[in-house]
Design a protein around this motif. Structure first.
Motif, mmCIF file in Angstrom:
data_model
loop_
_atom_site.group_PDB
_atom_site.id
_atom_site.type_symbol
_atom_site.label_atom_id
_atom_site.label_comp_id
_atom_site.label_asym_id
_atom_site.label_seq_id
_atom_site.Cartn_x
_atom_site.Cartn_y
_atom_site.Cartn_z
ATOM 1 N N TRP A 94 26.408 7.403 32.768
ATOM 2 C CA TRP A 94 24.895 6.806 33.057
ATOM 3 C C TRP A 94 24.038 6.180 31.929
ATOM 4 N N GLU A 95 24.477 6.663 30.364
ATOM 5 C CA GLU A 95 23.203 5.580 29.605
ATOM 6 C C GLU A 95 24.155 4.237 29.453
ATOM 7 N N TYR A 96 25.895 4.593 29.127
ATOM 8 C CA TYR A 96 26.181 2.914 29.180
ATOM 9 C C TYR A 96 25.902 2.014 29.896
ATOM 10 N N ALA A 97 26.089 2.927 31.452
ATOM 11 C CA ALA A 97 25.934 1.386 32.469
ATOM 12 C C ALA A 97 24.152 1.071 32.406
ATOM 13 N N ALA A 98 23.031 2.216 32.178
ATOM 14 C CA ALA A 98 21.295 1.804 31.911
ATOM 15 C C ALA A 98 21.864 0.660 30.769
ATOM 16 N N SER A 99 22.605 0.816 29.757
ATOM 17 C CA SER A 99 21.930 0.258 28.692
ATOM 18 C C SER A 99 22.692 -1.844 28.884
ATOM 19 N N LEU A 100 23.903 -1.446 29.979
ATOM 20 C CA LEU A 100 23.905 -2.637 30.385
ATOM 21 C C LEU A 100 23.588 -3.319 31.182
ATOM 22 N N GLY A 101 22.824 -2.626 31.744
ATOM 23 C CA GLY A 101 21.819 -2.979 32.993
ATOM 24 C C GLY A 101 20.913 -3.952 32.131
ATOM 25 N N LYS A 102 20.745 -3.328 30.672
ATOM 26 C CA LYS A 102 19.430 -3.744 30.454
ATOM 27 C C LYS A 102 19.815 -5.108 29.567
ATOM 28 N N LEU A 103 21.227 -4.866 29.653
ATOM 29 C CA LEU A 103 21.640 -6.403 28.197
ATOM 30 C C LEU A 103 21.851 -7.649 29.400
ATOM 31 N N LYS A 104 22.637 -7.305 30.558
ATOM 32 C CA LYS A 104 22.032 -8.313 31.742
ATOM 33 C C LYS A 104 20.653 -8.758 32.215
ATOM 34 N N ALA A 105 19.787 -8.092 32.294
ATOM 35 C CA ALA A 105 18.389 -8.470 32.301
ATOM 36 C C ALA A 105 17.461 -8.972 31.329
ATOM 37 N N GLU A 106 18.441 -8.842 30.236
ATOM 38 C CA GLU A 106 18.059 -9.592 28.537
ATOM 39 C C GLU A 106 18.429 -11.360 28.663
ATOM 40 N N GLU A 107 19.595 -10.854 29.098
ATOM 41 C CA GLU A 107 20.021 -11.883 28.735
ATOM 42 C C GLU A 107 19.947 -12.973 29.919
ATOM 43 N N GLU A 108 19.880 -12.043 31.211
ATOM 44 C CA GLU A 108 19.371 -13.805 32.259
ATOM 45 C C GLU A 108 17.269 -13.777 31.661
ATOM 46 N N THR A 109 16.919 -13.114 31.450
ATOM 47 C CA THR A 109 15.244 -13.491 31.097
ATOM 48 C C THR A 109 16.044 -14.534 29.732
ATOM 49 N N LEU A 110 16.505 -14.333 29.014
ATOM 50 C CA LEU A 110 17.162 -15.710 28.428
ATOM 51 C C LEU A 110 17.406 -17.201 28.849
ATOM 52 N N ALA A 111 18.570 -16.215 29.519
ATOM 53 C CA ALA A 111 18.964 -17.799 30.365
ATOM 54 C C ALA A 111 18.010 -18.580 31.374
ATOM 55 N N SER A 112 17.147 -17.836 31.696
ATOM 56 C CA SER A 112 15.701 -18.121 32.140
ATOM 57 C C SER A 112 14.781 -19.295 30.987
ATOM 58 N N LEU A 113 14.871 -18.784 30.324
ATOM 59 C CA LEU A 113 13.677 -19.113 29.074
ATOM 60 C C LEU A 113 14.277 -20.413 28.413
ATOM 61 N N THR A 114 15.511 -20.103 28.246
ATOM 62 C CA THR A 114 16.391 -21.694 28.002
ATOM 63 C C THR A 114 16.330 -22.397 28.903
ATOM 64 N N ARG A 115 16.070 -21.769 29.806
ATOM 65 C CA ARG A 115 16.044 -23.557 31.105
ATOM 66 C C ARG A 115 14.954 -23.938 31.314
ATOM 67 N N ASP A 116 14.013 -22.718 31.424
ATOM 68 C CA ASP A 116 12.868 -23.763 30.858
ATOM 69 C C ASP A 116 12.105 -24.674 30.195
ATOM 70 N N LEU A 117 12.461 -24.006 28.229
ATOM 71 C CA LEU A 117 12.251 -25.566 27.413
ATOM 72 C C LEU A 117 13.518 -26.427 28.215
ATOM 73 N N GLU A 118 14.513 -26.624 28.558
ATOM 74 C CA GLU A 118 15.241 -27.486 28.221
ATOM 75 C C GLU A 118 14.092 -28.348 30.002
ATOM 76 N N GLN A 119 13.744 -28.002 30.774
ATOM 77 C CA GLN A 119 13.461 -28.664 31.697
ATOM 78 C C GLN A 119 11.782 -29.093 31.456
ATOM 79 N N MET A 120 10.723 -28.245 30.536
ATOM 80 C CA MET A 120 10.065 -28.735 29.657
ATOM 81 C C MET A 120 9.563 -30.351 28.872
ATOM 82 N N ALA A 121 11.180 -29.906 28.628
ATOM 83 C CA ALA A 121 11.740 -31.519 26.747
ATOM 84 C C ALA A 121 11.889 -32.289 27.981
#
Length: 148
Positions: A23-50
């Motif tokens: 369960w802990e491993y699955a939760a950590s994978l979920g957190k990692l996925k959420a962090e990666e999705e947030t990073l991808a969203s910020l990167t897209r926002d930066l590209e759009q703003m540039a």
């Protein structure tokens, strides 16, 4: 006679520890996925703003508007750096949880194997006792029929 393993509670505990680690491993994978999705969203926002800044500079635009866009780009870059650190920490946490799960799996397997060996020994002893009883009965019958 029924097999009773005296250390069954330990085997059960090891199974529970393994489930908890899963369960802990699955939760950590979920957190990692959420962090990666947030990073991808910020990167897209930066590209759009540039891209928007690039297009805006081709048209007559106030200096204030360009500065505001550059400040926002700077803020996005700062958030991306911070988010990359969050992704790195989430990856490390996932690796730690994966190692913990592997350790718990091995630990559980050791106890399950010990229980299986104890059961095999119990079955062998039960069969040997049964065979001894049958042999004793056969000897008694043979002795009784020899006396007649």
């Amino acid at each position: 006679m029924k097999f009773h393993y005296p250390l069954q509670k330990i085997v059960d505990l090891k199974g529970s520890e393994k489930s908890m680690a899963e369960w802990e491993y699955a939760a950590s994978l979920g957190k990692l996925k959420a962090e990666e999705e947030t990073l991808a969203s910020l990167t897209r926002d930066l590209e759009q703003m540039a891209q928007a800044l690039s297009e805006q500079t081709k048209r007559p635009t106030s200096l204030f508007e360009i500065q505001r866009m550059q400040e926002y780009i700077g803020w996005l870059e700062q958030r991306i750096r911070h988010q990359r650190e969050g992704v790195r920490k989430a990856k490390e946490a996932a690796r730690l949880r994966q190692r913990k799960l592997a350790d718990r799996t091995v630990d559980e397997k050791v106890w399950l194997n010990a229980r299986d060996r104890a059961k095999e020994l119990f079955v062998q002893q039960a069969l040997a006792n049964e065979q001894n009883t049958l042999d004793e009965m056969a000897v008694m019958r043979a002795a009784a029929s020899a006396r007649r």
